[in-house]
Design a protein around this motif. Structure first.
Motif, short mmCIF file in Angstrom:
data_model
loop_
_atom_site.label_atom_id
_atom_site.label_comp_id
_atom_site.label_asym_id
_atom_site.label_seq_id
_atom_site.Cartn_x
_atom_site.Cartn_y
_atom_site.Cartn_z
N ASP A 5 0.84 -1.21 0.00
CA ASP A 5 0.00 0.00 0.00
C ASP A 5 0.87 1.25 0.00
N CYS A 6 1.94 1.22 0.78
CA CYS A 6 2.84 2.39 0.84
C CYS A 6 3.41 2.72 -0.53
N PHE A 7 3.81 1.69 -1.27
CA PHE A 7 4.34 1.93 -2.62
C PHE A 7 3.23 2.35 -3.58
N SER A 8 2.09 1.69 -3.52
CA SER A 8 1.01 2.01 -4.47
C SER A 8 0.43 3.41 -4.23
N GLN A 9 0.49 3.88 -2.98
CA GLN A 9 -0.02 5.21 -2.66
C GLN A 9 1.05 6.30 -2.77
N GLY A 10 2.26 5.92 -3.18
CA GLY A 10 3.33 6.89 -3.35
C GLY A 10 3.97 7.35 -2.05
N LEU A 11 3.70 6.62 -0.98
CA LEU A 11 4.29 6.96 0.32
C LEU A 11 5.70 6.42 0.46
N LEU A 12 6.00 5.41 -0.33
CA LEU A 12 7.36 4.92 -0.55
C LEU A 12 7.58 4.92 -2.05
N VAL A 13 8.74 5.43 -2.47
CA VAL A 13 9.02 5.58 -3.90
C VAL A 13 10.40 5.01 -4.19
N ASP A 14 10.49 4.20 -5.25
CA ASP A 14 11.79 3.69 -5.69
C ASP A 14 12.60 4.83 -6.30
N VAL A 15 13.84 4.95 -5.84
CA VAL A 15 14.78 5.96 -6.36
C VAL A 15 16.13 5.28 -6.54
N CYS A 76 5.26 4.31 7.09
CA CYS A 76 5.73 3.31 6.13
C CYS A 76 7.16 2.82 6.39
N ILE A 77 7.94 3.57 7.12
CA ILE A 77 9.32 3.13 7.36
C ILE A 77 9.37 1.81 8.12
N PRO A 78 8.67 1.69 9.27
CA PRO A 78 8.71 0.38 9.94
C PRO A 78 8.11 -0.75 9.09
#
Length: 141
Positions: A5-15, A76-78
């Motif tokens: 969910d964090c990735f799909s909602q843009g709260l975690l982003v691949d860089v 989202c970090i934990p």
């Protein structure tokens, strides 16, 4: 919420992975931990607790930078650490508990932080910083 969910909602982003940013985040964590210790010595236990969480946050974020992930949510970090680094489950749980404690200290109306609670927060922050240094692979700071 979970890490997907964090990735799909843009709260975690691949860089792009960045050792430089990881080390800078660890450096920030060390500086903030020093400020937490100073505040504890002055009897500002609530400020100490808030700064301890902030140091833990920056230490944990160093792992994300090293992995090539940018966070846009403290929640989202934990979740990320538990999902991608199961060996950091204990640290992720501690980080999340202090995230909530920080929230209460900042926004609660009748929350007082005891000296002992701030001392425990300092110990936890030192432990998390050391653990994240190991994961990032640096003995700096």
């Amino acid at each position: 919420m979970n890490v997907k969910d964090c990735f799909s909602q843009g709260l975690l982003v691949d860089v792009e992975p960045s050792r430089e940013k990881a080390e800078k985040s660890l450096e920030s964590a060390c500086e903030i931990l020093g400020k937490a210790e100073d505040n504890q010595n002055m009897g500002h236990h609530d400020v100490c607790l808030i700064l301890c969480y902030t140091a833990m946050f920056h230490a944990a974020r160093a792992v994300l930078f090293r992995d090539g992930v940018k966070e846009r949510s403290h929640v989202c970090i934990p979740l990320y650490l538990k999902s991608r680094h199961p060996e950091l489950d204990k640290e992720a749980n501690t980080l999340d508990a202090y995230r909530r404690a920080r929230h209460s200290a900042l926004y609660g109306l009748d929350i007082a932080t005891a000296r002992e609670d701030a001392e425990t927060a300092l110990e936890m922050a030192r432990d998390i910083l050391a653990r994240m240094r190991g994961v990032v692979g640096t003995d700096k700071f």
